[in-house]
Design a protein around this motif. Sequence first.
Motif, PDB file in Angstrom:
ATOM      1  N   HIS A  14       0.725  -1.385   0.087  1.00  0.00           N
ATOM      2  CA  HIS A  14      -0.151   0.396   0.039  1.00  0.00           C
ATOM      3  C   HIS A  14       1.155   1.173  -0.031  1.00  0.00           C
ATOM      4  CE1 HIS A  14      -3.255   2.757   1.270  1.00  0.00           C
ATOM      5  NE2 HIS A  14      -2.719   3.541   1.707  1.00  0.00           N
ATOM      6  N   ARG A  15       1.611   1.440   0.983  1.00  0.00           N
ATOM      7  CA  ARG A  15       2.711   2.868   0.944  1.00  0.00           C
ATOM      8  C   ARG A  15       3.884   2.706  -0.391  1.00  0.00           C
ATOM      9  NH1 ARG A  15       3.394  -0.384   5.593  1.00  0.00           N
ATOM     10  NH2 ARG A  15       6.076  -0.556   5.155  1.00  0.00           N
ATOM     11  N   LYS A  17       2.641   2.166  -3.685  1.00  0.00           N
ATOM     12  CA  LYS A  17       1.197   2.112  -3.869  1.00  0.00           C
ATOM     13  C   LYS A  17       1.608   3.635  -4.145  1.00  0.00           C
ATOM     14  CE  LYS A  17      -0.720  -2.301  -5.672  1.00  0.00           C
ATOM     15  NZ  LYS A  17      -1.416  -3.282  -5.759  1.00  0.00           N
ATOM     16  N   VAL A  18       1.082   3.904  -2.874  1.00  0.00           N
ATOM     17  CA  VAL A  18       0.603   5.254  -3.172  1.00  0.00           C
ATOM     18  C   VAL A  18       1.808   6.203  -2.891  1.00  0.00           C
ATOM     19  CG1 VAL A  18       0.094   7.396  -0.709  1.00  0.00           C
ATOM     20  CG2 VAL A  18      -1.191   4.862  -0.656  1.00  0.00           C
ATOM     21  N   ALA A  19       3.131   6.231  -2.769  1.00  0.00           N
ATOM     22  CA  ALA A  19       4.347   6.886  -2.552  1.00  0.00           C
ATOM     23  C   ALA A  19       4.124   6.561  -4.485  1.00  0.00           C
ATOM     24  CB  ALA A  19       5.122   6.542  -2.488  1.00  0.00           C
ATOM     25  N   ARG A  21       2.025   6.761  -6.339  1.00  0.00           N
ATOM     26  CA  ARG A  21       0.635   7.102  -7.088  1.00  0.00           C
ATOM     27  C   ARG A  21       1.183   9.140  -6.857  1.00  0.00           C
ATOM     28  NH1 ARG A  21      -4.037   9.523  -5.336  1.00  0.00           N
ATOM     29  NH2 ARG A  21      -5.986   9.671  -7.055  1.00  0.00           N
ATOM     30  N   ASP A  22       1.623   9.027  -6.388  1.00  0.00           N
ATOM     31  CA  ASP A  22       1.773  10.243  -5.650  1.00  0.00           C
ATOM     32  C   ASP A  22       3.221  11.254  -6.383  1.00  0.00           C
ATOM     33  OD1 ASP A  22      -0.290  10.350  -3.962  1.00  0.00           O
ATOM     34  OD2 ASP A  22       1.688  10.968  -2.479  1.00  0.00           O
TER      35      ASP A  22
END
Length: 63
Positions: A14-15, A17-19, A21-22
């Motif tokens: 999750h972390r 993918k968030v990084a 995506r950002d």
Amino acid sequence: MAQSAEADLKGLLHRLKVAQRDLLLTAATTATLPSDGALRKISELEGAIAATEALMQEETKRR
């Protein structure tokens, strides 16, 4: 796979993918091409995401 290891991998995924995506959203809002460093980081995150997903699949098959 132990439940805590599975939860740890899910959290990591999750972390990552968030990084990624950002970074992609930031790159999308600029009028120019992203820097080489940003592109490299996006690519490195993709590799880490793929490796994490592969490990999760391997561990699921072992059970």
